[in-house]
Motif scaffolding. Structure first.
Motif, mmCIF file in Angstrom:
data_model
loop_
_atom_site.group_PDB
_atom_site.id
_atom_site.type_symbol
_atom_site.label_atom_id
_atom_site.label_comp_id
_atom_site.label_asym_id
_atom_site.label_seq_id
_atom_site.Cartn_x
_atom_site.Cartn_y
_atom_site.Cartn_z
ATOM 1 N N ALA A 1 -33.245 43.652 77.376
ATOM 2 C CA ALA A 1 -32.895 42.301 76.790
ATOM 3 C C ALA A 1 -33.767 41.554 76.145
ATOM 4 O O ALA A 1 -33.725 40.977 75.118
ATOM 5 N N ILE A 2 -35.186 41.802 76.520
ATOM 6 C CA ILE A 2 -36.422 41.177 75.995
ATOM 7 C C ILE A 2 -37.392 42.030 75.818
ATOM 8 O O ILE A 2 -38.607 41.583 75.644
ATOM 9 N N GLY A 3 -37.319 43.391 76.029
ATOM 10 C CA GLY A 3 -38.452 44.189 75.827
ATOM 11 C C GLY A 3 -39.224 44.156 74.733
ATOM 12 O O GLY A 3 -40.526 44.439 74.917
ATOM 13 N N ASP A 4 -38.718 43.971 73.702
ATOM 14 C CA ASP A 4 -39.267 43.954 72.302
ATOM 15 C C ASP A 4 -40.095 42.956 72.359
ATOM 16 O O ASP A 4 -41.461 43.098 71.969
ATOM 17 N N THR A 5 -39.893 41.859 72.667
ATOM 18 C CA THR A 5 -40.782 40.369 72.716
ATOM 19 C C THR A 5 -41.896 40.661 73.625
ATOM 20 O O THR A 5 -42.981 40.261 73.430
ATOM 21 N N MET A 6 -41.579 41.535 74.854
ATOM 22 C CA MET A 6 -42.634 41.453 75.800
ATOM 23 C C MET A 6 -43.489 42.453 75.466
ATOM 24 O O MET A 6 -44.638 42.201 75.650
ATOM 25 N N ALA A 7 -43.452 43.648 74.547
ATOM 26 C CA ALA A 7 -44.119 44.558 74.196
ATOM 27 C C ALA A 7 -45.155 43.738 73.203
ATOM 28 O O ALA A 7 -46.204 44.231 73.210
ATOM 29 N N ALA A 8 -44.542 43.077 72.427
ATOM 30 C CA ALA A 8 -45.457 42.268 71.496
ATOM 31 C C ALA A 8 -46.399 41.277 71.885
ATOM 32 O O ALA A 8 -47.325 40.973 71.485
ATOM 33 N N ALA A 9 -45.942 40.599 73.124
ATOM 34 C CA ALA A 9 -46.882 39.995 73.803
ATOM 35 C C ALA A 9 -48.278 40.480 74.379
ATOM 36 O O ALA A 9 -49.015 39.960 74.467
ATOM 37 N N VAL A 10 -47.756 41.753 74.867
ATOM 38 C CA VAL A 10 -49.101 42.411 75.655
ATOM 39 C C VAL A 10 -49.660 43.343 74.845
ATOM 40 O O VAL A 10 -50.911 43.855 75.277
ATOM 41 N N GLY A 11 -48.824 43.996 73.717
ATOM 42 C CA GLY A 11 -49.636 44.829 72.820
ATOM 43 C C GLY A 11 -49.543 46.434 73.249
ATOM 44 O O GLY A 11 -49.215 46.597 74.777
ATOM 45 N N PRO A 12 -49.942 47.350 72.488
ATOM 46 C CA PRO A 12 -49.604 48.712 73.008
ATOM 47 C C PRO A 12 -50.438 49.328 74.053
ATOM 48 O O PRO A 12 -50.009 50.064 74.838
ATOM 49 N N ARG A 13 -51.356 48.891 74.135
ATOM 50 C CA ARG A 13 -52.413 49.246 75.341
ATOM 51 C C ARG A 13 -51.960 48.931 76.785
ATOM 52 O O ARG A 13 -52.110 49.509 77.539
ATOM 53 N N ARG A 14 -51.114 47.811 76.800
ATOM 54 C CA ARG A 14 -50.638 47.297 78.120
ATOM 55 C C ARG A 14 -49.222 47.655 78.165
ATOM 56 O O ARG A 14 -48.727 47.118 79.300
ATOM 57 N N VAL A 15 -48.394 48.026 77.421
ATOM 58 C CA VAL A 15 -46.924 48.108 77.289
ATOM 59 C C VAL A 15 -46.542 49.003 78.614
ATOM 60 O O VAL A 15 -45.427 48.748 79.138
ATOM 61 N N ASP A 16 -47.231 50.072 78.960
ATOM 62 C CA ASP A 16 -46.720 50.978 79.830
ATOM 63 C C ASP A 16 -46.839 50.250 81.459
ATOM 64 O O ASP A 16 -46.466 50.832 82.341
ATOM 65 N N TRP A 17 -47.515 49.000 81.386
ATOM 66 C CA TRP A 17 -47.663 48.367 82.696
ATOM 67 C C TRP A 17 -46.488 47.644 82.992
ATOM 68 O O TRP A 17 -46.549 46.992 83.825
ATOM 69 N N LEU A 18 -45.884 47.410 82.090
ATOM 70 C CA LEU A 18 -44.495 46.398 82.184
ATOM 71 C C LEU A 18 -43.297 46.838 83.246
ATOM 72 O O LEU A 18 -43.028 48.222 83.066
ATOM 73 N N TYR A 19 -42.978 45.897 83.767
ATOM 74 C CA TYR A 19 -41.744 46.169 84.871
ATOM 75 C C TYR A 19 -41.889 47.790 85.225
ATOM 76 O O TYR A 19 -40.686 48.313 84.876
ATOM 77 N N ARG A 20 -42.863 48.174 86.034
ATOM 78 C CA ARG A 20 -42.859 49.431 86.449
ATOM 79 C C ARG A 20 -41.891 49.843 87.544
ATOM 80 O O ARG A 20 -41.334 48.992 88.109
ATOM 81 N N HIS A 21 -41.593 51.196 87.496
ATOM 82 C CA HIS A 21 -40.995 51.444 88.543
ATOM 83 C C HIS A 21 -41.291 52.993 89.228
ATOM 84 O O HIS A 21 -41.869 52.970 90.396
ATOM 85 N N ARG A 22 -41.545 54.025 88.327
ATOM 86 C CA ARG A 22 -41.973 55.377 89.094
ATOM 87 C C ARG A 22 -43.388 55.025 89.369
ATOM 88 O O ARG A 22 -43.906 55.556 90.748
ATOM 89 N N SER A 23 -44.386 54.411 89.065
ATOM 90 C CA SER A 23 -45.581 54.140 89.533
ATOM 91 C C SER A 23 -45.666 53.568 91.142
ATOM 92 O O SER A 23 -46.067 54.016 91.886
ATOM 93 N N PHE A 24 -44.699 52.595 91.269
ATOM 94 C CA PHE A 24 -44.308 52.087 92.491
ATOM 95 C C PHE A 24 -43.829 53.121 93.503
ATOM 96 O O PHE A 24 -44.603 53.301 94.637
ATOM 97 N N LEU A 25 -43.038 53.907 92.980
ATOM 98 C CA LEU A 25 -42.534 54.916 94.051
ATOM 99 C C LEU A 25 -43.588 55.844 94.247
ATOM 100 O O LEU A 25 -43.771 56.357 95.349
ATOM 101 N N ASP A 26 -44.312 56.313 93.169
ATOM 102 C CA ASP A 26 -45.438 57.076 93.500
ATOM 103 C C ASP A 26 -46.537 56.577 94.411
ATOM 104 O O ASP A 26 -47.259 57.507 95.234
ATOM 105 N N ALA A 27 -46.584 55.344 94.628
ATOM 106 C CA ALA A 27 -47.603 54.722 95.491
ATOM 107 C C ALA A 27 -46.981 54.453 96.993
ATOM 108 O O ALA A 27 -47.465 53.908 97.753
ATOM 109 N N GLY A 28 -45.611 54.828 97.211
ATOM 110 C CA GLY A 28 -45.186 54.817 98.329
ATOM 111 C C GLY A 28 -44.334 53.714 98.698
ATOM 112 O O GLY A 28 -44.070 53.421 99.889
#
Length: 557
Positions: free
Chosen positions: A403-430
């Protein structure tokens, strides 16, 4: 004798001990067995599922039920793509209203339209009436000059609230845009809403929820604060329940602004809370108090989230209050027995939440509390382990990515875009990640959320955080068992196993087998709450089944 035997179905139980089945037996609102355990037992009603897929009832760990229900009676601006479209919609609604009536709309998105509607546009479209348009994020509003006049902004009487901004142009004149807690200036004019109005809105929302397969939702902030409808908001939920309007189980987050100092015995440790010492857990499995909700920062879409590094385009980080004040509230609420839900979108706000939870655990240890970070919108790699160490539950909203991914990506820039609304990383952290929507900020249908967990595509077709994608089975678990776990309900709901509540959904296709881009289009054939249909397209028509017990025992509807 069983109340119901449901057979000829394809069941995903979300129970590792028995993942699939083809028949379910229900008695007294609970699952009493699967397949060979029940197929030969007598049943008052036998329902042939005609090959439908059955999953546990969906849960939404973060939604705004009253806000959504009320928005159904307001101008819907969610599909409006231009300021001209806003002006036309406001003018059309104003034309049917008395000269002194409020014109109220919801769901506009400045990132789609290119700008916020300013007060001159709203003055023109509304014919001088008070016009109030709520941003889809809930963190901003655009208002007309008449609203600013009544608020005391135009003549300078109003003081800008701490944690809020009255936006002004280059000459110092207010534009009509109110950010974060500055919206309280409007709230003071229109709230509290009558309990009857809120209860009716809850009924409208609940009907939609049941049609989407939802059997449990967490209302993310009642009472006061940014989104509260009335200081006696819990009464509206009780009225809705008494009248049979609630088709879902509801857990209520209480806005931190509602808590106040209490005069209890020093040994109790209850310095802050609600009168009578009410806290998380009070109520029953249909309606109860959940966490205390505290807003730490703003939003990414509004560029008001608290980040450790600046936004890439524009905006100013906004903490909702002095960080030390908010930290103390978290610690006090923890000591008083509350589970705490901290709204933290930016990584600086996430850090504040984790620090507060760590301090709370240090000064007053409690076992298995399951405090939460609502949204966890931007989480740095170094913060992931702390979630696990502290036992904190992240509650991201997967449909935000579309719904708002494009504007969120513009807000944080390419270096931080992978940190947005994580899921797999949380699972990997138990960690466990409950499914949620933040509806009406984003569409709330659980199947759409599952699709976004699997795809992570923006509406512009951009893949956001490829390594954060999860499987369809993990997405289903998020919206069922892990959502139940986040509310300490994993022993009673969230999977289809003997002794658990018979909350279940019948689907016309299998979300674990269809292509990912088709998950959101799967149809909901029926939704059962405690074994009784609260939504049905015909499978259960004419069946001898218990009526939904949506009213408490002994209540006078």
């Amino acid at each position: 004798m069983l109340d119901m035997l449901l057979r000829d179905v394809r069941v995903h139980t979300v129970d590792d001990a028995r993942p699939t089945a083809s028949a379910i037996g229900v008695l007294g609102g609970r699952v009493v067995g699967l397949d060979e355990e029940v197929v030969d037992l007598p049943a008052r009603t036998v329902v042939e599922g005609q090959g439908a897929v059955v999953v546990p009832g969906f849960g939404d760990a973060h939604n705004h039920m009253a806000w959504f229900g009320q928005s159904l009676g307001e101008i819907d601006l969610s599909a409006t793509t231009s300021l001209a479209g806003v002006e036309e919609a406001v003018a059309r609604d104003a034309a049917r209203l008395p000269a002194d009536a409020w014109v109220v709309g919801s769901g506009y998105d400045d990132t789609v339209m290119g700008a916020h509607p300013d007060r001159s546009l709203l003055d023109r479209a509304g014919g001088g009436r008070p016009v109030w348009l709520k941003h889809r994020s809930g963190h901003m509003s655009a208002v007309s000059s008449e609203v600013l006049r009544r608020c005391g902004v135009l003549d300078g009487r109003a003081e800008e609230p701490e944690g809020g901004v009255v936006v002004r142009d280059g000459s110092g004149e207010p534009t009509g845009l109110l950010q974060e807690r500055a919206q309280a200036l409007v709230d003071d004019l229109v709230k509290p809403y009558p309990v009857e109005e809120v209860a009716t809105a809850l009924g409208r929302a609940s009907e939609v929820y049941a049609a989407e397969g939802l059997t449990h939702v967490v209302e993310a902030g009642i009472g006061l604060g940014l989104l509260g409808r009335t200081p006696v908001e819990a009464a509206a939920y009780q009225v809705a329940r008494d009248r049979g309007l609630l088709r879902t189980r509801v857990e209520l987050m209480v806005a931190g602004d509602t808590l106040h100092r209490l005069r209890a015995h020093p040994a109790d440790g209850i310095d802050v809370g609600l009168d009578l010492g009410l806290r998380t857990g009070f109520g029953d499995d249909r309606l109860r108090l959940g966490p205390m909700k505290i807003w730490l920062d703003g939003s990414l879409i509004g560029r008001t989230a608290a980040l450790s590094e600046p936004f890439c385009d524009h905006g100013t980080a906004v903490f909702q209050d002095d960080p030390d004040v908010m930290r103390r509230l978290v610690v006090d609420a923890h000591r008083a027995g509350w589970r705490v839900a901290a709204h933290a979108i930016g990584d600086d706000a996430v850090e504040l939440a984790l620090d507060a939870f760590a301090e709370a655990a240090r000064v007053h240890p409690r076992a298995d509390v399951r405090h939460r970070v609502e949204h966890a919108g931007l989480v740095r790699p170094d913060q992931l382990a702390r979630f696990g160490e502290l036992g904190v539950v992240p509650v991201p909203q997967p449909r935000f990515l579309y719904a708002i991914g494009d504007t969120m990506a513009a807000a944080v820039g390419p270096r931080r875009v992978d940190w947005l609304y994580r899921h797999r990383s949380f699972l990997d952290a138990g960690l466990r990640v409950p499914g949620s929507s933040d509806r009406p900020v984003a569409p709330g249908a659980p199947l759409l959320g599952m699709q976004s967990m699997v795809e992570r595509l923006s509406s512009g077709g951009v893949l956001l955080g490829a390594d954060e994608r999860v499987s369809a089975a993990q997405a289903l678990r998020a919206y069922t068992l892990d959502e139940a776990w986040a509310s300490h309900d994993e022993q009673t709901r969230g999977s289809l196993a003997r002794g658990k509540l018979a909350d279940l959904v019948l689907l016309d296709d299998d979300p674990l087998r269809v292509d990912a881009d088709r998950i959101g289009a799967i149809g909901v054939l029926a939704t059962l709450l405690a074994g009784a249909p609260v939504h049905d397209t015909g499978l259960f028509a004419g069946r001898d089944l218990p009526a939904p017990t949506t009213t408490p025992e002994g209540a006078q509807a």
